[in-house]
Write a protein that holds these residues in place. Structure first.
Motif, PDB file in Angstrom:
ATOM      1  N   TRP A  36       0.835  -1.202   0.000  1.00  0.00           N
ATOM      2  CA  TRP A  36       0.000   0.000   0.000  1.00  0.00           C
ATOM      3  C   TRP A  36       0.872   1.255   0.000  1.00  0.00           C
ATOM      4  CZ3 TRP A  36      -0.665   4.020   3.497  1.00  0.00           C
ATOM      5  CH2 TRP A  36      -1.712   4.875   3.217  1.00  0.00           C
ATOM      6  N   LEU A  37       1.946   1.247   0.767  1.00  0.00           N
ATOM      7  CA  LEU A  37       2.836   2.404   0.799  1.00  0.00           C
ATOM      8  C   LEU A  37       3.528   2.632  -0.544  1.00  0.00           C
ATOM      9  CD1 LEU A  37       4.422   2.012   4.336  1.00  0.00           C
ATOM     10  CD2 LEU A  37       2.818   3.770   3.578  1.00  0.00           C
ATOM     11  N   VAL A  42       3.875   5.900  -5.528  1.00  0.00           N
ATOM     12  CA  VAL A  42       3.824   6.007  -6.989  1.00  0.00           C
ATOM     13  C   VAL A  42       2.741   6.986  -7.402  1.00  0.00           C
ATOM     14  CG1 VAL A  42       3.252   4.724  -9.093  1.00  0.00           C
ATOM     15  CG2 VAL A  42       4.824   3.745  -7.422  1.00  0.00           C
ATOM     16  N   ARG A  43       1.573   6.910  -6.796  1.00  0.00           N
ATOM     17  CA  ARG A  43       0.485   7.840  -7.127  1.00  0.00           C
ATOM     18  C   ARG A  43       0.872   9.282  -6.806  1.00  0.00           C
ATOM     19  NH1 ARG A  43      -4.479   6.195  -3.964  1.00  0.00           N
ATOM     20  NH2 ARG A  43      -5.162   8.184  -4.766  1.00  0.00           N
ATOM     21  N   SER A  49       4.404  15.091 -10.603  1.00  0.00           N
ATOM     22  CA  SER A  49       5.047  15.312 -11.897  1.00  0.00           C
ATOM     23  C   SER A  49       4.062  15.946 -12.871  1.00  0.00           C
ATOM     24  CB  SER A  49       5.611  14.013 -12.465  1.00  0.00           C
ATOM     25  OG  SER A  49       4.570  13.137 -12.831  1.00  0.00           O
ATOM     26  N   ARG A  50       2.793  15.674 -12.758  1.00  0.00           N
ATOM     27  CA  ARG A  50       1.790  16.310 -13.618  1.00  0.00           C
ATOM     28  C   ARG A  50       1.636  17.782 -13.277  1.00  0.00           C
ATOM     29  NH1 ARG A  50      -2.631  11.599 -13.085  1.00  0.00           N
ATOM     30  NH2 ARG A  50      -1.579  10.083 -14.389  1.00  0.00           N
TER      31      ARG A  50
END
Length: 56
Positions: A36-37, A42-43, A49-50
């Protein structure tokens, strides 16, 4: 006997429920929390970055 009870209680407080569960259950729980971490990291990295990309 009272010292033994106090020691087990202290161990439970210091280590939490891991001290009271079998090793395979603890390892599965640790793997789930770790997964989960990793997904969360990653999310978050993708979201940041977006935000920093220049828009044309």
């Amino acid at each position: 006997m009272l010292v033994l009870v106090a020691a087990v209680l202290l161990l439970g407080v210091l280590l939490g429920t891991v001290a009271h569960t079998p090793l395979p259950v603890s390892l599965i729980g640790a793997a789930l929390i770790g997964g989960w971490l990793v997904l969360f990291a990653v999310r978050e990295r993708r979201a940041r970055s977006r935000q920093h990309r220049p828009q044309h």
